[in-house]
Motif scaffolding. Sequence first.
Motif, PDB file in Angstrom:
ATOM      1  N   VAL A   1       0.838  -1.201   0.000  1.00  0.00           N
ATOM      2  CA  VAL A   1       0.000   0.000   0.000  1.00  0.00           C
ATOM      3  C   VAL A   1       0.870   1.246   0.000  1.00  0.00           C
ATOM      4  N   ASP A   2       1.916   1.231   0.826  1.00  0.00           N
ATOM      5  CA  ASP A   2       2.811   2.391   0.895  1.00  0.00           C
ATOM      6  C   ASP A   2       3.517   2.638  -0.429  1.00  0.00           C
ATOM      7  N   ASP A   3       3.722   1.573  -1.225  1.00  0.00           N
ATOM      8  CA  ASP A   3       4.385   1.728  -2.529  1.00  0.00           C
ATOM      9  C   ASP A   3       3.434   2.181  -3.627  1.00  0.00           C
ATOM     10  N   GLY A   4       2.170   2.473  -3.262  1.00  0.00           N
ATOM     11  CA  GLY A   4       1.232   3.038  -4.220  1.00  0.00           C
ATOM     12  C   GLY A   4       0.625   2.053  -5.190  1.00  0.00           C
ATOM     13  N   LEU A   5       0.531   0.795  -4.793  1.00  0.00           N
ATOM     14  CA  LEU A   5      -0.020  -0.212  -5.703  1.00  0.00           C
ATOM     15  C   LEU A   5      -1.513  -0.022  -5.945  1.00  0.00           C
ATOM     16  N   LEU A   6      -2.260   0.522  -4.966  1.00  0.00           N
ATOM     17  CA  LEU A   6      -3.697   0.730  -5.180  1.00  0.00           C
ATOM     18  C   LEU A   6      -3.948   1.754  -6.284  1.00  0.00           C
ATOM     19  N   GLU A   7      -3.123   2.761  -6.344  1.00  0.00           N
ATOM     20  CA  GLU A   7      -3.258   3.749  -7.418  1.00  0.00           C
ATOM     21  C   GLU A   7      -3.024   3.108  -8.779  1.00  0.00           C
ATOM     22  N   VAL A   8      -2.019   2.240  -8.859  1.00  0.00           N
ATOM     23  CA  VAL A   8      -1.717   1.540 -10.114  1.00  0.00           C
ATOM     24  C   VAL A   8      -2.878   0.628 -10.501  1.00  0.00           C
ATOM     25  N   ILE A   9      -3.455  -0.071  -9.513  1.00  0.00           N
ATOM     26  CA  ILE A   9      -4.565  -0.978  -9.794  1.00  0.00           C
ATOM     27  C   ILE A   9      -5.774  -0.207 -10.305  1.00  0.00           C
ATOM     28  N   GLY A  10      -6.013   0.965  -9.736  1.00  0.00           N
ATOM     29  CA  GLY A  10      -7.138   1.776 -10.206  1.00  0.00           C
ATOM     30  C   GLY A  10      -7.005   2.150 -11.663  1.00  0.00           C
ATOM     31  N   HIS A  11      -5.814   2.608 -12.060  1.00  0.00           N
ATOM     32  CA  HIS A  11      -5.582   2.941 -13.470  1.00  0.00           C
ATOM     33  C   HIS A  11      -5.715   1.704 -14.354  1.00  0.00           C
ATOM     34  N   LEU A  12      -5.263   0.560 -13.841  1.00  0.00           N
ATOM     35  CA  LEU A  12      -5.321  -0.678 -14.619  1.00  0.00           C
ATOM     36  C   LEU A  12      -6.765  -1.105 -14.865  1.00  0.00           C
ATOM     37  N   LEU A  13      -7.617  -1.021 -13.844  1.00  0.00           N
ATOM     38  CA  LEU A  13      -9.023  -1.404 -14.009  1.00  0.00           C
ATOM     39  C   LEU A  13      -9.733  -0.504 -15.010  1.00  0.00           C
ATOM     40  N   VAL A  14      -9.408   0.771 -14.960  1.00  0.00           N
ATOM     41  CA  VAL A  14     -10.041   1.705 -15.894  1.00  0.00           C
ATOM     42  C   VAL A  14      -9.573   1.441 -17.319  1.00  0.00           C
ATOM     43  N   SER A  15      -8.309   1.042 -17.483  1.00  0.00           N
ATOM     44  CA  SER A  15      -7.747   0.868 -18.829  1.00  0.00           C
ATOM     45  C   SER A  15      -7.997  -0.515 -19.400  1.00  0.00           C
ATOM     46  N   HIS A  16      -7.965  -1.562 -18.548  1.00  0.00           N
ATOM     47  CA  HIS A  16      -8.083  -2.940 -19.032  1.00  0.00           C
ATOM     48  C   HIS A  16      -9.228  -3.665 -18.338  1.00  0.00           C
ATOM     49  N   GLY A  17     -10.394  -3.007 -18.250  1.00  0.00           N
ATOM     50  CA  GLY A  17     -11.545  -3.626 -17.607  1.00  0.00           C
ATOM     51  C   GLY A  17     -12.188  -4.729 -18.406  1.00  0.00           C
ATOM     52  N   SER A  18     -11.636  -5.055 -19.567  1.00  0.00           N
ATOM     53  CA  SER A  18     -12.212  -6.120 -20.388  1.00  0.00           C
ATOM     54  C   SER A  18     -11.458  -7.434 -20.239  1.00  0.00           C
ATOM     55  N   SER A  19     -10.313  -7.431 -19.550  1.00  0.00           N
ATOM     56  CA  SER A  19      -9.531  -8.646 -19.357  1.00  0.00           C
ATOM     57  C   SER A  19      -9.985  -9.362 -18.092  1.00  0.00           C
ATOM     58  N   SER A  20     -10.423 -10.597 -18.238  1.00  0.00           N
ATOM     59  CA  SER A  20     -10.908 -11.356 -17.076  1.00  0.00           C
ATOM     60  C   SER A  20      -9.809 -11.535 -16.030  1.00  0.00           C
TER      61      SER A  20
END
Length: 622
Positions: free
Chosen positions: A408-427
Amino acid sequence: MKSNARIVRHVFVPAFDNKAGAWCTEVCMRLLTNGFNTTLNMGTGLCEKCEELLNYFFALVKRLYNEFELKIKDCVKALSRCCCLRRSSSPQRFPKRRQRNSAYTSLLQHLNTDNQPPLLNQQCLHALKTLAASEDHDLQGAASMYCLHISQHLETLLPVAFLEPYLPLLLSNDLETQRATSLSLVNLLVKNNVSQEQVVEMGLLVPILETLQSGDPTVQCNSCACAAMLASSESNREAIVSADGVIPLLVLAKSYNSRVQQNAVWALLNLTQSEESMRALCQEGAVPFLALLLQSSDSEIQFNSCSALSNIALVQEHHPKMLGIGDQFLLKSLLMLTSSSVQKNSSQAWKCLKILSGNVEVQKHLLELGVVTSLRALLSSFALPVTEPAITLLSELTTHPPNNENLVDDGLLEVIGHLLVSHGSSSIVIRHSAAVVTNLCTTRHGVQGLMESECLTGLLRVLVSSVATQEDLACVTLCLHHLTSREVLQSRLATKMNPDHVLRLVTLSGEMENQELSYYSASIVSKLQLNGDIVDLLRPHYPAISAYVLAFLKKQEVRFQQLGIVTLCSLKKDGGFVAAAHLEEQLMEVHLQTEQTRTLLQRIQQPPPLSSPESPLPLDRD
């Protein structure tokens, strides 16, 4: 003799003056007249030097003649071995020689007609067998060339009988024959003109493995390719191990010839697809060698060696050998390969790391080696082929709670948020991202990190996506179900919801075929705070909500009944909600069942009445 004298004078006299030519001519004439066993006696009149030179000339001519005679005999002897010139005292052998010649001629004639498909009749098969069984290299070469011709032009299945000539041709002492035959077999296997099982059944596996030890790179390359294709079948893998084919393949995997090395590593990869052959490889020391090949300059060798290590990592008993290579060499090599410019190599390295990361000690070493930095870089690149295995590894890391605070301190949640918005079609991205969000939000700073990220936006976008599968939606609703257990996230979620989100949740709640998806969706609806915006979103769906609540109350599972009651309690906070009569009736029935259950439990908890020893307890006949 006069003719010989003219030849000698024509050869020697022009090369000297008249007197010298005369002496040389005289020497040669004596040799021709008296034979080469005569001695030279030129009489007087010569100085000592001239006599010495003439003796030397005499010896030279004599030696040349003997050598010439020996070469003539060798030539005649070689000609006598030929089937078309050799004489034999047994007339019955001539038909065989004529048969070989006829077969040789017919095959050569057909090879010269490129436009015609290969002949596969009995006459052709007989000719191939005849030539292949011959000890003559030219005849075997003709058979091997015709086999190559068949493999290049055949469009159908090859009759199994035509594999018979391959055995003597592969075992031939002629290098060109081995080259053509092994290449022909490669072509047949690549084009599926023959099945792998048929090749083994016809006894060709042993000669294929023997040619692995040939000194010729072309033969080795073809034989490795054959072994690799045969090893794609489980029964053939066992046969290769039984025939001691593992060590020759390991030896050729160290070859300096890139094509030989590629095919040998390909064969090793296929051998890792079953436990017995995998165990044989590990016993022969394949693991350290495969780890070393991860640093090869050949990308194909890197991929195949990494894939082989991934297969080996699936078996827990091999982990000590893999992780026992000094100074975490394997983990360092895999991490280095994750940054490869070849996407399939990077992806395969992440997959191998994910398999190994099931071990908590491996996770600890990976974090020490800076795996989080590599994960952030790849997840931020949005390159799907490497993003999917990377998010899979991150999901595995979050299953161990001590890792999560640092993630969490390394900012992984921020990365995951961008990933879901960009690749929300990949199961793969959807399911593992939902798992990561759920796990990271259990930490002290996880909720704050979630609220500062786009994770909720990404999850809600997946919820209304038209390409999301039932399994994807189950993972997303499970994640939201956990998140809405915190009041701060309930209000945060309510601010981000729109009519489409509410409609989707209500619809999924009523789909009883997928009970888990229905339960989690209804749970999210029940936890929505009924403020002004949410009430306006829910009111159009009160009839649908009442319908699935009624279905929940009728279920025998207590969790569904309880969720139905909680949902009704939440909706009754809105004065505009009126429960239907049949819903009230079902609610009363649940109440009666609950009262009966409570009464029975009380009876169980009551202490038994005291009784005298003389009178037994009466039996309950109700």
